[in-house]
Design a protein around this motif. Structure first.
Motif, PDB file in Angstrom:
ATOM      1  N   LEU A   1      53.388  37.893  40.442  1.00 33.88           N
ATOM      2  CA  LEU A   1      53.313  36.444  40.247  1.00 33.88           C
ATOM      3  C   LEU A   1      54.505  35.948  39.449  1.00 33.88           C
ATOM      4  O   LEU A   1      55.091  34.903  39.764  1.00 33.88           O
ATOM      5  CB  LEU A   1      52.015  36.085  39.516  1.00 33.88           C
ATOM      6  N   GLU A   2      54.872  36.702  38.422  1.00 34.43           N
ATOM      7  CA  GLU A   2      55.997  36.305  37.574  1.00 34.43           C
ATOM      8  C   GLU A   2      57.301  36.307  38.374  1.00 34.43           C
ATOM      9  O   GLU A   2      58.125  35.396  38.246  1.00 34.43           O
ATOM     10  CB  GLU A   2      56.098  37.253  36.380  1.00 34.43           C
TER      11      GLU A   2
ATOM     12  N   ARG B   1      40.158  36.257  37.007  1.00 34.88           N
ATOM     13  CA  ARG B   1      40.528  34.847  37.068  1.00 34.88           C
ATOM     14  C   ARG B   1      39.411  33.979  37.655  1.00 34.88           C
ATOM     15  O   ARG B   1      39.548  32.758  37.765  1.00 34.88           O
ATOM     16  CB  ARG B   1      41.800  34.673  37.917  1.00 34.88           C
TER      17      ARG B   1
ATOM     18  N   SER C   1      51.357  45.508  40.341  1.00 38.81           N
ATOM     19  CA  SER C   1      50.870  44.657  39.257  1.00 38.81           C
ATOM     20  C   SER C   1      50.871  43.221  39.764  1.00 38.81           C
ATOM     21  O   SER C   1      51.940  42.661  40.025  1.00 38.81           O
ATOM     22  CB  SER C   1      51.768  44.783  38.020  1.00 38.81           C
ATOM     23  N   VAL C   2      49.700  42.640  39.926  1.00 41.74           N
ATOM     24  CA  VAL C   2      49.609  41.268  40.421  1.00 41.74           C
ATOM     25  C   VAL C   2      50.292  40.313  39.451  1.00 41.74           C
ATOM     26  O   VAL C   2      51.003  39.389  39.858  1.00 41.74           O
ATOM     27  CB  VAL C   2      48.140  40.862  40.655  1.00 41.74           C
ATOM     28  N   ALA C   3      50.106  40.534  38.163  1.00 42.41           N
ATOM     29  CA  ALA C   3      50.731  39.666  37.162  1.00 42.41           C
ATOM     30  C   ALA C   3      52.253  39.715  37.274  1.00 42.41           C
ATOM     31  O   ALA C   3      52.931  38.674  37.222  1.00 42.41           O
ATOM     32  CB  ALA C   3      50.281  40.074  35.764  1.00 42.41           C
ATOM     33  N   ALA C   4      52.809  40.915  37.443  1.00 41.32           N
ATOM     34  CA  ALA C   4      54.262  41.053  37.559  1.00 41.32           C
ATOM     35  C   ALA C   4      54.771  40.415  38.846  1.00 41.32           C
ATOM     36  O   ALA C   4      55.832  39.780  38.856  1.00 41.32           O
ATOM     37  CB  ALA C   4      54.648  42.529  37.510  1.00 41.32           C
TER      38      ALA C   4
ATOM     39  N   ARG D   1      57.284  33.286  40.717  1.00 43.52           N
ATOM     40  CA  ARG D   1      57.544  32.040  39.993  1.00 43.52           C
ATOM     41  C   ARG D   1      59.026  31.914  39.646  1.00 43.52           C
ATOM     42  O   ARG D   1      59.582  30.818  39.699  1.00 43.52           O
ATOM     43  CB  ARG D   1      56.701  32.001  38.717  1.00 43.52           C
TER      44      ARG D   1
ATOM     45  N   TYR E   1      42.616  42.289  38.015  1.00 45.64           N
ATOM     46  CA  TYR E   1      43.338  41.134  37.473  1.00 45.64           C
ATOM     47  C   TYR E   1      42.928  39.858  38.200  1.00 45.64           C
ATOM     48  O   TYR E   1      42.770  38.800  37.584  1.00 45.64           O
ATOM     49  CB  TYR E   1      44.846  41.357  37.616  1.00 45.64           C
TER      50      TYR E   1
END
Length: 435
Positions: A50-51, A185, A45-48, A54, A181
């Motif tokens: 990234l989180e 963007r 999961s790219v979003a996960a 961060r 994902y």
């Protein structure tokens, strides 16, 4: 000078020695950001990711001076996203995707050169998928995005085409879905409307000598700093070795440099390294672009260090810190170098895997070599991650020498010294991979 903090997405033990060999490494501190397992295990999961990245960066008590990476998707696309947030240097996300998405990349390439094969999309939704109009057998089928050569198949007729399509359909979503994902963007051009990340590309087969050029873009200027030949196992599409420097004639090298500069400028790449793979046909003198990687090849780091005196990681780190990444030329201890792929072409369980101490002993006994073992003791080869469609990697063996014969002799000595054994396998028999 204060220490500079460089965060490496997917930092691994194998690359630490060459990262620490870049000029001014004493002024740098390399920090891991996400693990290989997190980046490549299952459907990511790219979003996960990234989180998680961060969270690490926000909690860091110090300056964030650079964010870099030397792996394919998702690392290549993860570099520009946090770089934008934390104000570090990188190329744009759009330029990375124009390289990574094989279909979009072809659309961009054909705007500035004809040095590429005929290509087209395969309609995976059709009841009976067919080759794209104008694309002839033999051809290669591959996802628009994949890890290494995963799910890439050479096919010579409709029976093989249908078999390859079935395998690609089954495995496409593992990388294709997370890529959606990233695509969401971006503002995509009309020619990419409805294409998405779960795409199968067909390309006419290219022939000749495979060669890769490595370079970077700094302040809009494209620089090619090296070319390497890729030699396959006999009668196989699998790499036996990458050899540096390339033995191609000067006219071919000039073509490679010219096409590379035009394509990378068209894509809008900047402040980052790249590797572009080609085929060169010695009979016709024609070159044909295979694919563009929006990162240098970490697997070539030792080769550049052996021959030029500095690993190619130097360019990646320098660009991220805003420095001129000029590479030295032929300042290393050897005239040439190679990365060898010790492979097994059938399934089985591997035994007698050398320990780290065993490997260091072999490296001491054979000057100018470095060995990385791929499987652990007792591993079943078919369960290894990230393998191509035709073989299993057992070891990566780096050799530096004064001649091609010198490189081969060192490789043969290393393979013999490793002493790997297998069971439950019949090379050429029913366990043959894709046989």
């Amino acid at each position: 000078m204060p220490e500079r903090n460089v965060f490496v997405i997917g930092l691994d033990e194998a690359n630490l020695p060459t990262l620490n060999a870049v000029p001014d490494a004493k002024e740098l501190r390399f920090h891991p950001l996400l693990t290989i397992e997190e980046l490549q295990g299952g459907e990511v999961s790219v979003a996960a990711l990234l989180e998680k990245a961060r969270g690490v960066l926000d909690a860091f008590d110090g300056t964030i001076d650079a964010i870099v990476g030397y792996w394919d998707f998702p690392v290549s696309t993860l570099v520009p996203m946090p770089s934008e947030r934390y104000g570090t240097r990188s190329t744009s996300l759009e330029s990375v995707v124009k390289c990574e998405h094989k279909y979009w990349s072809r659309l961009e390439q054909q705007k500035v050169t004809d040095k590429h094969p005929r290509f087209g999309r395969v309609d995976l939704e059709a009841d009976d998928p067919r080759p794209p109009e104008g694309v002839r057998f033999p051809m290669w089928l591959k996802p628009a995005l994949a890890y290494s050569s995963e799910l890439a198949f050479g096919v010579k007729d409709m029976d093989e085409f249908r078999t390859a399509v079935a395998e690609i359909r089954e495995g496409l979503s593992r990388v294709g879905r997370p890529f959606e994902y990233v695509l969401d963007r971006l503002t995509l051009p009309p020619e990419m409307d409805g294409v998405g990340g779960e795409v199968c590309l067909a390309e006419e087969e290219m022939s000749g000598i495979q060669v890769a050029v490595e370079g970077y873009v700094h302040l809009g200027e494209v620089t090619v700093y090296g070319a390497l030949d890729s030699i396959n196992y006999p009668d196989s599409p699998c790499f036996l070795r990458h050899q540096y420097p390339s033995a191609l004639p000067e006219p071919a090298s000039r073509q490679l440099h010219d096409v590379t500069r035009r394509v990378m400028s068209r894509i809008g790449f900047d402040s980052a390294t790249f590797s572009v793979e080609y085929f060169y046909d010695p009979r016709t003198g024609r070159i044909s672009l295979l694919e563009i990687n929006p990162r240098h090849s970490q697997s070539h780091a030792e080769l550049f260090e052996y021959v030029d005196g500095v690993p190619n990681h130097h360019c990646m780190v320098s660009l991220a810190l805003g420095r001129d990444p000029l590479m030295p030329h032929r300042a290393g201890p050897y005239a040439m170098a190679a990365k060898w792929y010790h492979r097994w072409f059938a399934n089985g369980v591997v035994h007698d895997v050398p320990t780290a101490d065993d490997l260091r002993r072999i490296e001491r006994e054979i000057p100018g070599v470095r060995i990385d073992i791929v499987p652990d003791e007792g591993a079943r080869l078919s369960e290894l991650p990230g393998q191509d469609s035709y073989s299993y990697e057992l070891a990566h063996i780096f050799t530096g020498g004064d001649s091609e014969q010198d490189l081969r002799e060192k490789y043969d000595r290393c393979v013999a010294a490793l002493g790997l054994t297998f069971d439950e396998t019949t090379p050429g028999g029913r366990d043959q991979k894709n046989g």
